[in-house]
Design a protein around this motif. Structure first.
Motif, PDB file in Angstrom:
ATOM      1  N   TYR A   1       0.876  -1.343   0.184  1.00 27.49           N
ATOM      2  CA  TYR A   1       0.142  -0.126   0.052  1.00 27.49           C
ATOM      3  C   TYR A   1       0.826   1.283  -0.066  1.00 27.49           C
ATOM      4  N   ASN A   2       1.874   1.439   0.909  1.00 33.29           N
ATOM      5  CA  ASN A   2       2.812   2.526   0.992  1.00 33.29           C
ATOM      6  C   ASN A   2       3.542   2.563  -0.227  1.00 33.29           C
ATOM      7  N   TRP A   3       4.069   1.562  -0.862  1.00 33.50           N
ATOM      8  CA  TRP A   3       4.738   1.529  -1.960  1.00 33.50           C
ATOM      9  C   TRP A   3       3.989   2.215  -3.094  1.00 33.50           C
ATOM     10  N   GLY A   4       2.649   1.631  -3.100  1.00 35.62           N
ATOM     11  CA  GLY A   4       1.907   2.089  -4.380  1.00 35.62           C
ATOM     12  C   GLY A   4       1.492   3.661  -4.175  1.00 35.62           C
ATOM     13  N   ARG A   5       1.241   3.965  -3.010  1.00 36.55           N
ATOM     14  CA  ARG A   5       0.762   5.616  -2.887  1.00 36.55           C
ATOM     15  C   ARG A   5       2.085   6.510  -3.117  1.00 36.55           C
ATOM     16  N   SER A   6       3.101   5.831  -2.532  1.00 30.28           N
ATOM     17  CA  SER A   6       4.442   6.758  -2.452  1.00 30.28           C
ATOM     18  C   SER A   6       4.945   7.020  -3.975  1.00 30.28           C
ATOM     19  N   HIS A   7       4.801   6.138  -4.943  1.00 24.10           N
ATOM     20  CA  HIS A   7       5.309   5.929  -6.224  1.00 24.10           C
ATOM     21  C   HIS A   7       4.425   6.577  -7.207  1.00 24.10           C
ATOM     22  N   SER A   8       3.333   6.909  -6.698  1.00 24.74           N
ATOM     23  CA  SER A   8       2.200   7.538  -7.640  1.00 24.74           C
ATOM     24  C   SER A   8       1.555   8.748  -6.850  1.00 24.74           C
ATOM     25  N   VAL A   9       2.236   9.879  -6.516  1.00 21.55           N
ATOM     26  CA  VAL A   9       1.663  11.060  -6.125  1.00 21.55           C
ATOM     27  C   VAL A   9       1.540  11.967  -7.236  1.00 21.55           C
ATOM     28  N   TRP A  10       0.301  12.310  -7.357  1.00 25.42           N
ATOM     29  CA  TRP A  10      -0.156  13.129  -8.511  1.00 25.42           C
ATOM     30  C   TRP A  10      -0.326  14.376  -8.047  1.00 25.42           C
ATOM     31  N   PRO A  11       0.351  15.575  -8.307  1.00 28.61           N
ATOM     32  CA  PRO A  11       0.037  16.773  -7.542  1.00 28.61           C
ATOM     33  C   PRO A  11      -0.978  17.452  -8.164  1.00 28.61           C
ATOM     34  N   LEU A  12      -1.837  18.447  -7.698  1.00 24.11           N
ATOM     35  CA  LEU A  12      -2.731  19.230  -8.414  1.00 24.11           C
ATOM     36  C   LEU A  12      -2.253  19.982  -8.978  1.00 24.11           C
TER      37      LEU A  12
ATOM     38  N   ILE B   1       5.736   8.730   3.494  1.00 28.47           N
ATOM     39  CA  ILE B   1       4.635   7.893   3.042  1.00 28.47           C
ATOM     40  C   ILE B   1       5.042   6.391   3.167  1.00 28.47           C
ATOM     41  N   ARG B   2       6.270   5.904   2.844  1.00 35.35           N
ATOM     42  CA  ARG B   2       6.747   4.740   2.850  1.00 35.35           C
ATOM     43  C   ARG B   2       7.071   4.204   4.209  1.00 35.35           C
ATOM     44  N   ASN B   3       7.239   5.046   4.977  1.00 33.74           N
ATOM     45  CA  ASN B   3       7.464   4.803   6.530  1.00 33.74           C
ATOM     46  C   ASN B   3       6.347   4.713   7.574  1.00 33.74           C
ATOM     47  N   GLN B   4       5.177   5.054   6.835  1.00 31.63           N
ATOM     48  CA  GLN B   4       3.963   5.205   7.778  1.00 31.63           C
ATOM     49  C   GLN B   4       3.400   3.905   8.178  1.00 31.63           C
ATOM     50  N   ALA B   5       3.229   3.742   9.319  1.00 27.80           N
ATOM     51  CA  ALA B   5       2.461   2.426   9.688  1.00 27.80           C
ATOM     52  C   ALA B   5       0.987   2.556   9.378  1.00 27.80           C
TER      53      ALA B   5
END
Lengths: 401, 217, 388, 218
Positions: free
Chosen positions: B33-44, B164-168
């Motif tokens: 989960y963290n890998w996915g969201r940390s590598h796909s950060v789409w800015p506004l 993000i990657r280190n978030q529990a």
């Protein structure tokens, strides 16, 4: 041995069919049809799902290369895992439905869109033995199914309760009405010449070579080349790709009909756009580029599905390339282009194809006359209509003080 | 004294690294989960002032934010993950910024880019300038500079990915949207007769205690 | 549109209903302050009949950061960094305009070398601004970033020059009253000269990509026509005015600095539409290159600062001055009123993009939303300057 | 172009009732101004725009200036002959008077057709509180439209005859006019550890001075 293995009907060629038969062979006779269909559906979903994932990456990479930059390269090797990161992100993203939205339609729109854009794959012959549904009226079915995509866009725009979405929905409908006609009319010549609506038979009709190396693909005839061009332009518009991406027009309507979609619903829209692109490109390959046929008799040992895939990828690359290059049209120009340029040209092309098939028996010097007439019937209207369409706009010269 | 938070008894970090070196990937839901969201950060696609130009520059050929998978600048907040507050937030603009933040779906992150977004920067003494966007919305990463160079923004993005990657995803340190009573929406201030009301989001920015000025004695 | 979902907002959605005072089936759309094509936090309240604009009201102030108030509370020199942040693409010309106003107010002479360096930097800034504008305009037209990327590639080269000269990429804070802050080295000048030589081929490439493009011609020609009379009356300046055919360039009219020594031409449009505004800027860039070549050739040796000029504790005598120069976006002027104190009593910026927006509604009426976006793009606004 | 004095005389001849004052500018820029009275301002402006010798077709810049009420000390020097027959003495007599507060609008006019300028126009309000109405010059020069709105917003000068006089930079519900000299900004300013100048002054306003018994922190 090797020669035998590389005949057109080699083991490699029949591999997908054999795999299916092996699985269905394990089941009772009455289940075979169901299991076979299911397997085909799974194969199409998995194949095009994967293609979708890598198309998004390819688009980002190719756009990057065109724009002097590397593109995604940090996620996995050479960024190869990027689509999956995006997928994980999209799947887990919160789903927002605006307060004033029509919840049912808001949910249905992306689902309908994906479902409908998948329907087209059923009748595409991906290889010599690879067609999911053998229909006598496959071409008709394909376009009937494809029309519903714009309806889903309209649903999305209406249900979002957002003014930008509504504007996008209106644009989508106008575009649908304008471009469905040239899209269909550019296909009719193929049907006329091939004399069938079945996609497999149309591919079969393009088999064989002149002089051993010029395949009998429709694109190598004057009317076929024109039809292919017209079809691709209309396909660009049908799949809402630049320069006809008016419903999504980022610089004007925020994200158009997608403005209020988040998370996986948005990913579904994205997916549907690429599926639509693939389906239309697949149809173009089938109708004009000889389907799964090899370009030369010497290359026939390569399995037919590989040829289909190669041709499909070339067309998709064209879609991406055009997106990287061209500005967007305005809505009225878009419609003018459809009604004043594409529709007359497709009608003329129909007559051209009719003449071509009537003069099929001409030989010798008459063959030259036949080519000359057909070519001029393509080129002259193109130049005349093009001049009229762009009358009044030309690069200017400026004075200096 | 036992450790109050027992570590995963199955496998240790070193063992996992050892396996990874041998080509065996072990991953859990959290890591995926963290890998996915940390590598796909789409800015506004949202620019406020000077820093916005540097934000654009960061997405351009020379710096290319696309390498990190973040070049997909979405114009609609519904599809964006990252709000880059790039520039001075005025009091007239503050309600819209908070509204945009609220319109973004979770998980979402905020980068305060530049001195103005952090504290008002050189315009701090202005009557129409908000003294830091963190008075209204939670900020993950602060990037100093006026304006920060594009490299600084990229560094900020990498820091955010690491965060993000280190978030529990469970427990008290879990991200906002995964906590049971987490409220992800921030109250939107209103433009009043003399100032925006309220002047800060009390939950995020408690009014500083009445300070006593140190005097030279 | 009576059955539209907008007439009955029973829920708390932020979509406003169709206004009752609008006749017929009109729809009011608020474009901005968050919109991809409003170049920042600009906002237009657009009333649409279908997609045709029947009314357009611009809303300003989302980036009003009290530049003038701050300047009145700080010293004359202290305002110089703030001018960088007015039109944050063109800090060099902003600096120059402010320095010129102060020099007029206090009667400070500028050494010749500094005047040449100012011209070099101003013309580089003009290249930078016009290149970026062309890129942004194409982005507004719906290109997927390619022209903008090309434009920013060139921008970075100019910014590298600025950075090595002033220490900052964008916020240069370089001009001073009575000269410039540091003297450009011979190495710097060689690099700048090389950049100028490479810029012509880039412009050729850019034009080959875009100028003759059928879609671009169709989108921009005849869109947003502005008449010369209205442009003059509405105070429109810069390339936008010259696109209507009015020969008015402060570099020629005022002849400030050392501009009278250079040979250059002023390109003039005749239709005053978006295409003319785009092309005038492209042609101006080529003229800027000519000015730059002459400035490099004629750059004299000498001091870069007037030694008599005072920066700290600077207190001009009572009086006022309005100083203006031809910025890339138009006439940028500073109106300073001194009461003899260390801070200006009144400090006002005449921002070209702000005043050029006066006729936005006139240009957009009768066009579609898509046109409004490119008309706004062709006006070339920067919100830092519009709202100040 | 004729000098400003000649222009003033010509205007005075054309508009005998108008009160046109030449406001000199002592700075080296020497951009002198004409101060017009409110009633005739628009007619004179139209004349300036349409007169073939002037053709001031472009109103470039519009600014407001706030002059709050201030105490001025007038020094009158009289030479008093020394009764004793020595050198005459110079006696300085100081009189204090209150200069009434006023708001001023400044227009910078240029001519594009004839390439000359600037001609500076000034309009002055009666006071800073109730008599703040001035005629709008937007009907003469369209370029004044947004700039007069800005002056209205920031200074509170009401322009009569302006087509659309609303706030432009601040929001609609805002009540103050922030560019006025006596504007007090909202109290949202926290104390900073390195106070200097204005920051220190503000901190002093906002935070109480330490109580005598409080231990001072280093």
């Amino acid at each position: 041995m090797i020669a035998a293995a590389l005949t057109p009907d080699s083991f490699l060629e029949r591999l997908p069919v054999l795999a299916r038969d092996t699985v269905t062979g394990l089941l009772p006779e009455s289940w075979c049809w169901l299991a076979g269909s299911l397997l085909e559906i799974i194969a199409i979903l998995a194949g095009f799902g994967l293609l979708f994932a890598y198309l998004t990456l390819a688009e980002r990479k190719i756009l990057g290369r065109i724009q002097n930059r590397p593109g995604p390269n940090r996620t996995g090797w050479f960024g190869l895992l990027q689509p999956f990161a995006d997928g994980v992100k999209a799947l887990t993203k919160e789903d927002v439905v605006p307060a004033g939205a029509d919840r049912v339609l808001h949910f249905l729109a992306p689902v309908v869109l994906v479902a409908v854009s998948l329907l087209g794959f059923a009748v595409l012959p991906f290889g010599r033995h690879l067609v999911a549904v053998e229909l006598d009226t496959a071409v008709l079915y394909f376009f009937a199914a494809g029309t519903a995509t714009e309806l889903a866009v309209f649903m999305a725009g209406w249900a979002s309760h957002n003014k930008y979405s509504l504007l996008a929905a209106m644009r989508a409908l106008a575009q649908l009405i304008s471009y469905e006609l040239p899209l269909l009319l550019s296909v009719v010549p193929v049907v006329l010449v091939a004399g069938t609506l079945s996609t497999t038979k149309i591919v079969a009709a393009q088999g064989g070579w002149s002089l051993g190396f010029v395949p009998h693909w429709h694109v190598f005839t004057p009317w076929g080349a024109a039809g292919f061009g017209l079809f691709m332009v209309a396909a660009l518009a049908e799949s809402n790709r630049s320069p006809f991406d008016l419903p999504e027009a980022e610089s004007e309507l925020i994200a158009g009909h997608l403005t209020e979609y988040s998370g996986f619903k948005y990913a579904l829209f994205f997916m549907a756009e690429y599926f639509g692109m693939c389906a239309l490109s697949g149809m173009a390959v089938t109708l004009f580029l000889g389907g799964w046929g090899a370009p030369s008799a010497l290359l026939e040992w390569i399995p037919s599905y590989a040829w289909f895939t190669a041709k499909l990828l070339v067309l998709l690359l064209g879609f991406i390339w055009i997106r990287a290059t061209l500005p967007r049209l305005r809505l009225d120009q878009l419609m003018k282009f459809a009604w004043k340029f594409l529709v007359p040209l497709t009608l003329l092309n129909l007559a051209n194809a009719a003449g071509w098939s009537l003069t099929a028996g001409w030989t010798g010097p008459l063959q030259l006359v036949r080519w000359a007439v057909a070519l001029s019937l393509v080129a002259v209207p193109f130049v005349v209509l093009g001049r009229t369409l762009s009358a009044g706009s030309a690069p200017r010269t400026y004075r200096f003080a | 004294m036992s450790d109050p938070t027992p570590t995963n008894p199955g496998i240790t970090e070193t063992e996992r690294d050892e396996l990874r070196r041998h080509g065996i990937l072990l991953t859990g839901l959290e890591e995926l989960y963290n890998w996915g969201r940390s590598h796909s950060v789409w800015p506004l696609n949202f620019g406020l002032a000077c820093c916005a130009i540097e934000m654009i520059a960061a997405s351009m050929a020379k710096f290319d934010i696309a390498r990190f998978g973040s070049e997909v600048f979405r114009p609609s907040p519904r599809q964006a993950d990252l709000l880059i507050v790039s520039g001075t937030v005025t009091k007239k603009m503050a309600p819209q910024v908070v509204r945009l933040w609220n319109q973004m779906p979770e998980p979402k992150y905020c980068i305060a880019m530049g001195a103005c977004a952090i504290s008002g920067g050189p315009f701090k003494q202005g009557y129409n300038v908000l003294k830091g966007i963190d008075r209204f919305i939670p900020v993950d990463i602060y990037i100093p500079g006026c304006p920060p160079r594009p490299e600084a923004l990229l560094h900020g993005l990498v820091q955010l990915q690491e965060k993000i990657r280190n978030q529990a995803i469970a427990g008290p340190d879990a991200p906002r949207h995964l906590q049971a009573e987490g409220d992800c929406n921030c109250p939107i201030p209103e433009c009043g007769a003399h100032d925006i009301e309220p002047a800060q989001n009390g939950a995020l920015w408690p009014k500083p205690p009445e300070l006593v000025r140190p005097t030279k004695s | 549109m009576n059955a539209s979902p907008f007439t009955n907002p029973s829920t708390g959605a932020h979509v406003r209903s169709v206004r009752s005072d609008l006749p017929g089936d009109l729809m009011e759309v608020s474009m901005g302050p968050h919109h991809p094509s409003t170049h920042g936090v600009f906002r237009m309240i657009v009333t649409l009949d279908g997609e045709t604009i029947v009314r357009l009201k611009p809303v300003f102030g989302y980036l009003h950061r009290n530049h003038e108030k701050l300047a009145e509370n700080t010293s004359y020199l202290g305002s110089m960094p703030y001018t960088d942040r007015l039109d944050y693409l063109n800090s060099m010309t902003n600096n120059w305009a402010y320095a010129r106003a102060v020099e007029q107010l206090a009667g400070i002479a500028v050494p010749e070398r500094a005047e040449y360096v100012r011209v070099i930097l101003a013309e580089l800034t003009r290249l930078l601004n016009h290149t970026c504008l062309a890129g942004f305009l194409m982005q507004d037209c719906g290109c997927s970033g390619t022209p903008l990327m090309y434009a920013f590639r060139e921008r970075e080269k100019i910014l590298d020059l600025f950075e090595s000269l002033s220490g900052s990429r964008m916020m240069c804070n370089y001009q001073r009253f009575g000269g410039c802050r540091v003297d450009p080295s011979a190495d710097w000048l060689a690099r700048a000269r090389q950049l100028v030589e490479e810029y012509g081929p880039f412009l050729d490439e850019f034009e080959a990509l875009l100028t003759g493009n059928e879609i671009l011609l169709a989108r921009t020609q005849g869109v947003g026509r502005l008449s010369a009379a209205l442009a003059i009356n509405a105070g429109v300046t810069g390339p936008m005015l010259r696109a209507t055919g009015v020969n008015h360039d402060l570099r020629k009219v005022d002849g400030y600095g050392v501009y009278p020594r250079f040979q250059f031409r002023i390109p003039l449009g005749e239709h005053g539409d978006v295409y003319d505004r785009y092309m005038i800027r492209i042609l101006e860039m080529r003229e800027s290159l000519a000015i730059l070549r002459q400035a490099f050739a004629g750059l004299p040796a000498g001091p870069i600062m007037n030694p008599a000029a005072k920066l700290r504790g600077f207190r001009p005598k009572v009086g006022e001055a309005y100083g203006r120069i031809e910025g890339p976006k138009g006439e940028i002027g500073f109106h300073l009123v001194s009461d003899g104190g260390p801070n200006p009593w009144r400090y006002h910026v005449r921002a070209p993009s702000f005043i050029n927006l006066t006729i936005l509604e006139d240009l957009c009426l009768g066009h579609t939303v898509a046109d409004a976006v490119i008309i706004l793009g062709s006006i070339d606004i920067v919100l830092g300057e519009v709202d100040r | 172009m004729e000098t400003l004095t000649q222009l003033r005389d010509r205007i005075a001849a054309l508009f005998p009732a108008a009160d046109v004052v030449l406001a000199t500018n002592p700075s080296p820029s020497a951009q002198h101004a004409l101060r017009l009275d409110a009633t005739h301002a628009r007619a004179i402006a139209t004349f300036l725009r349409d007169d073939p010798a002037l053709q001031l077709d472009q109103c470039t810049n519009v600014t407001g200036i706030d002059w709050p009420e201030k105490e001025v000390v007038d020094v009158t020097r009289t030479t008093v002959p020394d009764p004793a027959g020595g050198a005459p003495r110079v006696v300085e007599e100081k009189t204090r008077r209150i200069e009434p507060g006023r708001l001023e609008v400044v227009y910078h006019l240029y001519s594009i057709a004839l390439s000359h300028g600037p001609v500076v126009l000034r309009l002055v309000t009666g006071n800073r509180t109730d008599a703040v109405t001035l005629p709008s010059l937007t009907p003469v020069w369209r370029s004044a439209e947004f700039q007069e709105r800005e002056v209205y917003d920031l200074f509170g000068i009401v322009f009569e005859g302006h087509p659309d006089l609303r706030r432009i930079l601040m929001w609609d519900g805002f009540k103050d006019h922030p560019m006025r000299r006596d504007y007090r900004e909202p109290d949202d300013y926290e104390w900073e550890p390195t106070p200097h100048g204005d920051v220190l002054a503000k901190a002093k306003q906002h935070y109480p001075a330490p109580a005598p018994s409080a231990p001072s922190t280093p």
